[in-house]
Design a protein around this motif. Structure first.
Motif, mmCIF file in Angstrom:
data_model
loop_
_atom_site.group_PDB
_atom_site.id
_atom_site.type_symbol
_atom_site.label_atom_id
_atom_site.label_comp_id
_atom_site.label_asym_id
_atom_site.label_seq_id
_atom_site.Cartn_x
_atom_site.Cartn_y
_atom_site.Cartn_z
ATOM 1 N N LEU A 1 0.686 -1.243 -0.023
ATOM 2 C CA LEU A 1 -0.015 -0.100 0.059
ATOM 3 C C LEU A 1 0.699 1.061 0.083
ATOM 4 O O LEU A 1 1.786 1.479 0.805
ATOM 5 C CB LEU A 1 -0.858 -0.006 1.186
ATOM 6 C CG LEU A 1 -2.002 1.122 1.132
ATOM 7 C CD1 LEU A 1 -3.303 0.590 1.816
ATOM 8 C CD2 LEU A 1 -1.496 2.229 2.071
ATOM 9 N N VAL B 1 -2.907 0.396 -4.066
ATOM 10 C CA VAL B 1 -2.588 -0.973 -3.467
ATOM 11 C C VAL B 1 -2.242 -1.795 -4.670
ATOM 12 O O VAL B 1 -2.876 -2.071 -5.640
ATOM 13 C CB VAL B 1 -3.729 -1.368 -2.789
ATOM 14 C CG1 VAL B 1 -3.410 -3.165 -2.393
ATOM 15 C CG2 VAL B 1 -4.111 -0.740 -1.432
ATOM 16 N N ALA C 1 -6.957 2.208 -2.971
ATOM 17 C CA ALA C 1 -7.328 1.453 -1.562
ATOM 18 C C ALA C 1 -8.707 1.723 -0.931
ATOM 19 O O ALA C 1 -9.227 0.904 -0.465
ATOM 20 C CB ALA C 1 -6.345 2.069 -0.675
ATOM 21 N N ARG C 2 -9.325 2.812 -1.247
ATOM 22 C CA ARG C 2 -10.452 3.038 -1.010
ATOM 23 C C ARG C 2 -11.535 2.096 -1.488
ATOM 24 O O ARG C 2 -12.754 2.114 -0.974
ATOM 25 C CB ARG C 2 -10.907 4.712 -1.215
ATOM 26 C CG ARG C 2 -10.090 5.535 -0.306
ATOM 27 C CD ARG C 2 -10.217 6.878 -0.836
ATOM 28 N NE ARG C 2 -9.428 6.925 -2.388
ATOM 29 C CZ ARG C 2 -9.515 8.060 -3.130
ATOM 30 N NH1 ARG C 2 -9.863 9.286 -2.337
ATOM 31 N NH2 ARG C 2 -8.827 8.159 -4.195
ATOM 32 N N SER D 1 -11.394 -3.898 0.358
ATOM 33 C CA SER D 1 -12.075 -4.483 1.591
ATOM 34 C C SER D 1 -11.859 -5.792 1.784
ATOM 35 O O SER D 1 -11.540 -6.380 0.636
ATOM 36 C CB SER D 1 -13.542 -4.394 1.649
ATOM 37 O OG SER D 1 -14.340 -4.972 0.695
ATOM 38 N N LEU E 1 -6.846 -0.822 5.548
ATOM 39 C CA LEU E 1 -7.740 -0.526 4.638
ATOM 40 C C LEU E 1 -9.047 0.295 4.931
ATOM 41 O O LEU E 1 -9.401 1.158 4.282
ATOM 42 C CB LEU E 1 -8.268 -2.030 3.823
ATOM 43 C CG LEU E 1 -7.196 -2.561 2.724
ATOM 44 C CD1 LEU E 1 -7.812 -3.731 2.388
ATOM 45 C CD2 LEU E 1 -6.721 -1.628 1.613
#
Length: 283
Positions: free
Chosen positions: A165, A172, A186-187, A190, A280
């Motif tokens: 990351l 990522v 990264a957003r 999950s 995350l």
């Protein structure tokens, strides 16, 4: 930042793997040449030409000693070999291990265990060393991630997958062994937890590892009261699993895609999975 110069005293990670594989190849080659030295050259060449197994061994020894394309690089300490070479060595080593075990077992069954023990002593234990060397190549070339988990550097290793990351760009990168799976926001990622029986839980495991980006400090918070998938089920043969999901509203046809699914076989995998989940959630 100045890069550390690699010297003999400060070899790049992965150099030991290359050295070990070449050493095994040289030992196998020396033993093969010693066995053929009892025959004359013409008999040896004719026996090799009429034996497919000898040709397979020649290719295996060539790859094992010369290791074409192998290079120790700090960015991939566990994968100094190209993917095709590692897969080829695994295949040949597996075939060699099966052949060696079959030959030794057949000889022991036909000649008896006492004579087999005498033969092992007469060959300086080679009947047992040969299968062990093939097994060692199998173990060295086993599926592994690119690196070990380093939570402070935001690098995670889960099974054969490696996740990195970048906090500045919030991206990522995911690798499956040496192959790069992709790069994601990264957003939009999950972690989904699944127990050994396949039931999924949206709650994160406990304890939660909090990463503070300001000082790259790692602290551990108190366990949450919410439920979490029980990792104790692994003791009964059902290993817990996680899935890394990518949910991008902007990617048509790619919503809720599974990036990878991995079983948590070791405590290191479980710690890395908890840290990845917590990281995350904080992005």
């Amino acid at each position: 930042m100045a890069r550390t110069k690699e010297t003999r005293a400060n070899a790049a990670p992965g150099a030991g793997t290359i050295f070990a594989l070449r050493a095994i190849g040289l030992v196998l080659l020396a033993r093969w040449l010693f066995s053929m030295s009892a025959m004359d050259l013409t008999t040896s060449l004719s026996a090799m030409a009429s034996s497919p197994w000898a040709c397979v061994n020649l290719v295996f020894l060539f790859l094992l000693i010369f290791l074409p394309g192998a290079r120790a690089v700090a960015e991939r300490p566990f994968h100094p070999l190209p993917q095709w070479l590692r897969q080829a060595l695994r295949l040949f080593a597996f075939l060699g291990f099966l052949f060696a075990v079959w030959v030794v077992s057949a000889f022991a069954m036909s000649a008896g265990w006492r004579r087999a023990a005498q033969t092992v002593a007469a060959t300086n234990g080679w009947l047992l060393v040969a299968p062990a060397l093939y097994a060692a190549v199998l173990w060295i070339c086993r599926p592994r991630p690119l690196w070990r988990t380093n939570i402070a550097a935001r690098r995670f290793a889960i099974g054969r997958y490696a996740v990195s990351l970048d906090p500045l760009t919030r991206t990522v990168s995911v690798w499956a062994e040496r192959r790069k799976v992709g790069q994601y926001d990264a957003r939009e990622l999950s972690v989904r937890w699944a127990d050994g029986a396949g039931t999924r839980s949206a709650a994160p495991p406990t304890p939660v590892i909090a990463l503070h980006a300001a000082g790259d400090a790692v602290t551990q918070s108190a366990p949450r009261a919410s439920g979490a998938p029980s990792l104790a089920r692994a003791a009964f043969g059902r290993r817990p699993k996680i899935e890394l999901l990518w949910d991008s509203p902007a990617a048509a046809g790619h919503n809720r895609q599974t990036v990878f699914r991995a079983a948590l076989t070791t405590e290191g995998d479980r710690v890395a999975a908890r840290a990845l989940d917590s990281t995350l959630r904080q992005v």
